[in-house]
Design a protein around this motif. Structure first.
Motif, PDB file in Angstrom:
ATOM      1  N   VAL A   7      -3.343  24.523   5.860  1.00 48.89           N
ATOM      2  CA  VAL A   7      -3.015  24.252   4.463  1.00 48.89           C
ATOM      3  C   VAL A   7      -1.498  24.274   4.339  1.00 48.89           C
ATOM      4  N   VAL A   8      -0.941  23.170   3.853  1.00 47.62           N
ATOM      5  CA  VAL A   8       0.497  23.075   3.662  1.00 47.62           C
ATOM      6  C   VAL A   8       0.746  22.926   2.170  1.00 47.62           C
ATOM      7  N   VAL A   9       1.353  23.951   1.583  1.00 46.21           N
ATOM      8  CA  VAL A   9       1.660  23.951   0.156  1.00 46.21           C
ATOM      9  C   VAL A   9       3.119  23.547  -0.012  1.00 46.21           C
ATOM     10  N   GLY A  10       3.352  22.511  -0.814  1.00 46.58           N
ATOM     11  CA  GLY A  10       4.687  21.961  -0.971  1.00 46.58           C
ATOM     12  C   GLY A  10       5.543  22.652  -2.007  1.00 46.58           C
ATOM     13  N   SER A  11       5.242  23.888  -2.326  1.00 46.94           N
ATOM     14  CA  SER A  11       6.010  24.630  -3.320  1.00 46.94           C
ATOM     15  C   SER A  11       6.288  26.032  -2.795  1.00 46.94           C
ATOM     16  N   ILE A  40       6.181  27.388   5.526  1.00 48.96           N
ATOM     17  CA  ILE A  40       7.287  26.428   5.565  1.00 48.96           C
ATOM     18  C   ILE A  40       8.549  26.945   4.882  1.00 48.96           C
ATOM     19  N   ASP A  41       8.505  28.154   4.352  1.00 47.91           N
ATOM     20  CA  ASP A  41       9.626  28.650   3.551  1.00 47.91           C
ATOM     21  C   ASP A  41      10.838  29.097   4.362  1.00 47.91           C
ATOM     22  N   VAL A  82       7.783  13.798  -3.147  1.00 53.01           N
ATOM     23  CA  VAL A  82       7.394  15.086  -2.574  1.00 53.01           C
ATOM     24  C   VAL A  82       8.590  16.031  -2.618  1.00 53.01           C
ATOM     25  N   PRO A  83       8.347  17.323  -2.708  1.00 55.45           N
ATOM     26  CA  PRO A  83       9.442  18.285  -2.655  1.00 55.45           C
ATOM     27  C   PRO A  83      10.178  18.210  -1.315  1.00 55.45           C
ATOM     28  N   GLY A  84      11.464  18.475  -1.363  1.00 52.76           N
ATOM     29  CA  GLY A  84      12.273  18.436  -0.145  1.00 52.76           C
ATOM     30  C   GLY A  84      11.767  19.387   0.923  1.00 52.76           C
ATOM     31  N   VAL A  85      11.273  20.569   0.525  1.00 58.57           N
ATOM     32  CA  VAL A  85      10.781  21.545   1.489  1.00 58.57           C
ATOM     33  C   VAL A  85       9.574  21.001   2.254  1.00 58.57           C
ATOM     34  N   LEU A  86       8.736  20.229   1.591  1.00 62.68           N
ATOM     35  CA  LEU A  86       7.581  19.632   2.264  1.00 62.68           C
ATOM     36  C   LEU A  86       8.035  18.544   3.238  1.00 62.68           C
TER      37      LEU A  86
END
Length: 185
Positions: A7-11, A40-41, A82-86
């Motif tokens: 699961v990859v959460v984009g926030s 991913i943080d 999409v958010p930059g972090v994603l």
């Protein structure tokens, strides 16, 4: 045998609606799916100069994706994309060229926002990226969720019955999609 889902959460926000949605989806999913949240943080910004010697956080992410049989993206929409972090996480796990951890993994995309059209534009951008990465992506049903008062109960449950039923059907469709594309031996 369980199917392993990354699961990859984009926030990254502490009270992220998308993280809450992801946690609720896990509870609504068929039992044959086993979920692990990919972190991913802590990834550095992607720089091709680092491909030969990636940071430990990058190695960990690539391993988390490699260990999964499929991926579930749960993402907000930032500025109609999409958010930059994603995107940063996607870039890291796809490099160096020819060694993408994403290749061939079936994907589902869903997201929640306070706006009426949910994450529609971000999801379309993400579909384009995933197509390039050779990730078959579930097309239907699409999952654009609007956050309304009472949606989240605080126990990773969905408090609005119609939305809960839709999300259960969405998760069943995702499970069927993934099951048809992975080997479970």
């Amino acid at each position: 045998m369980a199917i392993r889902i990354a699961v990859v959460v984009g926030s990254l926000r502490r009270e992220s609606f998308n993280r809450q949605l992801a946690q609720a989806l896990v509870k609504l999913a068929p039992q044959e799916l086993e979920f692990r949240f990919a972190r991913i943080d802590d990834l550095p910004l992607y720089n091709q100069d680092d491909d030969a010697n990636p940071a430990e956080a990058v190695k960990r992410l690539k391993q988390e994706i490699s260990d999964a049989q499929a991926v579930l993206f749960v993402t907000p929409e930032y500025n109609r994309s999409v958010p930059g972090v994603l995107k940063n996480a996607i870039d890291h796990a796809s490099r160096p060229y020819g060694k993408s951890a994403w290749a061939g993994k079936p994907a589902g995309i869903i997201g929640i926002t306070i706006g009426a059209i949910g994450t529609a534009v971000a999801q379309q951008h993400l579909r384009t990226i995933l197509a390039y990465l050779d990730m078959p992506t579930m097309g239907q049903p699409e999952g654009y969720v609007q956050n309304k008062p009472g949606l989240f109960t605080g126990n990773d449950d969905i408090g609005i019955e119609d939305t809960r039923k839709f999300l259960q059907k969405w998760m069943q469709a995702y499970a069927d999609f993934v099951r048809g594309r992975v080997k479970t031996s």
